[in-house]
Every structure is written in structure tokens, then in C-alpha cells.
Enzyme design. Structure first.
Site, mmCIF file in Angstrom:
data_model
loop_
_atom_site.group_PDB
_atom_site.id
_atom_site.type_symbol
_atom_site.label_atom_id
_atom_site.label_comp_id
_atom_site.label_asym_id
_atom_site.label_seq_id
_atom_site.Cartn_x
_atom_site.Cartn_y
_atom_site.Cartn_z
ATOM 1 N N ILE A 1 25.619 6.395 -61.761
ATOM 2 C CA ILE A 1 24.361 7.101 -61.494
ATOM 3 C C ILE A 1 23.213 6.086 -61.407
ATOM 4 C CG2 ILE A 1 25.024 9.361 -62.345
ATOM 5 C CD1 ILE A 1 23.001 7.051 -64.543
ATOM 6 N N HIS A 31 23.138 11.869 -54.684
ATOM 7 C CA HIS A 31 22.007 11.207 -55.345
ATOM 8 C C HIS A 31 21.052 12.242 -55.954
ATOM 9 C CE1 HIS A 31 19.521 7.223 -55.281
ATOM 10 N NE2 HIS A 31 19.278 7.934 -56.370
ATOM 11 N N GLU A 86 24.124 4.939 -48.552
ATOM 12 C CA GLU A 86 23.844 6.378 -48.498
ATOM 13 C C GLU A 86 22.758 6.691 -47.451
ATOM 14 O OE1 GLU A 86 20.941 7.102 -52.266
ATOM 15 O OE2 GLU A 86 23.019 6.585 -52.779
ATOM 16 N N ARG A 103 22.668 2.608 -58.914
ATOM 17 C CA ARG A 103 22.441 2.404 -57.486
ATOM 18 C C ARG A 103 23.787 2.068 -56.866
ATOM 19 N NH1 ARG A 103 18.320 4.698 -58.021
ATOM 20 N NH2 ARG A 103 16.195 4.064 -57.418
#
Length: 324
Positions: free
Chosen positions: A232, A281, A263, A234
Site C-alpha cells: 500500500i 490505489h 498504474e 508505491r
């Protein structure tokens, strides 16, 4: 004579109500949306800027040189991988982020991902929906997080909130980071050694040159075929190519990922692997926390320039950079 309002550069995509608050308190210059237009804009107006409301815009040394009178950067995000932190410190510019605000919801998301992964909840849901429970009677046994030793990579504000929750579950805990903390928890100076000692790694560290691909093939092999990874932090903290290879060879048991290297693009190999839990995210993605994050951008600037917030006394103290 009325005192001129401090000039703030808005380099963030904020809710309309937060933009209205900035305009009520300050003279606001909106940074052009296209990065190619930044240099010309800053050449003309950069010397006027005293503060920056920031979200994803890249702030490097050249950008800072173009705003020589800058006093403070107030970031909407917890992560500061878009900021040259050392260059900011060298210029004695105040830098605030929101890790103290989003820590609880990100920690809750991390715990949710860890439980979903270890108890195989997504596949269990599909098992019921497909009618297999009626036919097959029993679902395969999963793993108990309470019996696991969990290594936290980056024991900052968010990592500490995760540790607090895991302790209530009865987990054994250990951590890795650039600095030893005054906590009752084993510290590892080497992340591979932490992985070797643990059943699960939860990644909460900032993305820096030192942490890019920190979780590589060596670390994954140290974690082993019964080990899990939860990210959680990067995306680029994990070497996705190495992760995909480890999964393909059954060298780890599974992964839960809220962030990715490129992403919103996610490798098909991860999408197809039912041992991997994927979320878009959303660590801080609650209505309550996102509102407080936007409020904090405004309140931090208001406190710094000693102007009254539209909401009265700010509820949250400014927070210095959290580098875990």
C-alpha cells in the site's frame, strides 16, 4: 489600507469547495495543466509565489529555483515521491504532507487486503456465487494471520498504525526502515533478512531512489513459497517483473497490491493470477479522509501565513515530512 493577501500557487487538483477556500484566503495563481507551459509561467510569475498547494505536480530543483520567495509547500498526499525533498530542505522551505490524516484509513485498507489475501476471500466469494458450495461441500482451508510474523517495511505514521492493528490480532511483528525507532519490536537493517524471518511483508515506505525495487527477487526468495506481500506504499517499491516471476514459479504464496509500477496499467499476469488481490490505489479513498486531506492543504497554508481558516481554528496540526 487592506493588507495584500499572500500569493499561493495552486498545483493541485482539489475539490471546488477547497479551491473556493484558497481563493477566499489568498491570491491564487493556477499552475498551467500542461507541464510544457510551466517554465514560461514560472518565469513570469514564480517570484511572486509564497506558498504551494500541491498534489501530483513534480517539484524539482529547477522548479524551486523559479520560485525564489517560496516559504511553504502543503501537499495533499502522504507520498512525496514527486518532490525533491533534499532540495526543499536545503532551501529551508517548510514541507507538510497528510500521512497523519490518512494513516487510519490506509492502515485499515492494508489490514483488509492482508485478511482478504490470507483467507482467500475473493475466491471464496466466487465459489459461493458459482454454486460450487452446493456441489463440493467444502472450501479449502486458508491461513490465519494471527499465527503469522509480519514484517513492516517503513515504520512511519502509516506503518505504526498498521502495527497497532496487527498487534490486536496477535501477530508477531518486526520492521525495516532507514532509522531504528523507539518501539518494542525487532528491527532489521536488511529487508531480505526481515523477509526471511517473516510470513508476510506489508510495504508502507515512501518511494525514493533507495526504495525503488526494494522488493526484488532476492527479497521474494527470502520470503519463500509460503510468504505473502501486501503493498500500500508505491508501486515501484516492488519489482513487478520479479514478483510475476516468483508467482509463476510458486516461490511466494500470494500478493495484495493497491499500487502498481505503471498504474493504472496492471500487468495481465497479475490480473489473471487468482492468488493476487488487486485494488485501484484506494488506500485513503474514503469520503471522510479525502475531505480532511483537502482541508489540511488549506489549513496548513492558513496557519503558516496567520490567516483565519473559513472553518475556524484548524483541527489538525501541520505535519512534517514522514520518511518512515
Amino acid at each position: 489600507m487592506a493588507t495584500a493577501k499572500p500569493i499561493i500557487l495552486n498545483a493541485a487538483e482539489l475539490p471546488e469547495w477547497a479551491n473556493a477556500e484558497l481563493h477566499a484566503l489568498f491570491t491564487v495563481l493556477d499552475l498551467p495543466k500542461h507541464p510544457a507551459d510551466h517554465a514560461d509561467f514560472l518565469k513570469r510569475r514564480g517570484h511572486e509565489v509564497r506558498g504551494i498547494a500541491l498534489r501530483k505536480t513534480r517539484i524539482d530543483a529547477a522548479f524551486l529555483d523559479a520560485v525564489p520567495n517560496l516559504d511553504i509547500i502543503s501537499s495533499y498526499s502522504a507520498g512525496l515521491d514527486n518532490v525533491d525533498v533534499e532540495a526543499v530542505k536545503a532551501r529551508r522551505i517548510a514541507l507538510a504532507n497528510t500521512s497523519h490524516i490518512l494513516a487510519d484509513d490506509v492502515a485499515n485498507a492494508a489490514l483488509g487486503l492482508a485478511l482478504t489475501l490470507t483467507r482467500d476471500l475473493i475466491n471464496a466469494d466466487a465459489f459461493v456465487r458459482a454454486g460450487r458450495w452446493v456441489r463440493e461441500k467444502h472450501y479449502p482451508l486458508a491461513r490465519s494471520i494471527s499465527s503469522m510474523k509480519v514484517g513492516i517495511v517503513g515504520l512511519g505514521t502509516i506503518g505504526s498504525a498498521i502495527a497497532h492493528r496487527l498487534k490486536a490480532f496477535g501477530c508477531g511483528l518486526a520492521y525495516f526502515g532507514p532509522n531504528r525507532k523507539a518501539v518494542d519490536m525487532p528491527y532489521f537493517e536488511n529487508v531480505a533478512e526481515l523477509a526471511r524471518a517473516c510470513d508476510m511483508l506489508i510495504l508502507t515506505c515512501p518511494l525514493t531512489p533507495a526504495t525503488r525495487h526494494l522488493i526484488d527477487a532476492t527479497v521474494l526468495d527470502a520470503l519463500g513459497p509460503d510468504g505473502f506481500v501486501v503493498n500500500i506504499a508505491r508501486g515501484p517499491v516492488v519489482d513487478e517483473t520479479a514478483l510475476i516471476a516468483a508467482l509463476a514459479a510458486n516461490r511466494i504464496a500470494g500478493a495484495a497490491l493497491d499500487v502498481f509500477e505503471h498504474e493504472p496499467q496492471v500487468p495481465e499476469a497479475l490480473i489473471a493470477d487468482r492468488r493476487v488481490v488487486l485494488t485501484p490505489h484506494l488506500g485513503s479513498g474514503t469520503q471522510e479522509t479525502r475531505r480532511r486531506m483537502a482541508e489540511n492543504v488549506v489549513d496548513t497554508l492558513a496557519r503558516h501565513f496567520a490567516v483565519a481558516s473559513p472553518r475556524g481554528e484548524a483541527a489538525h496540526a501541520a505535519h512534517a515530512v514522514d520518511v518512515a
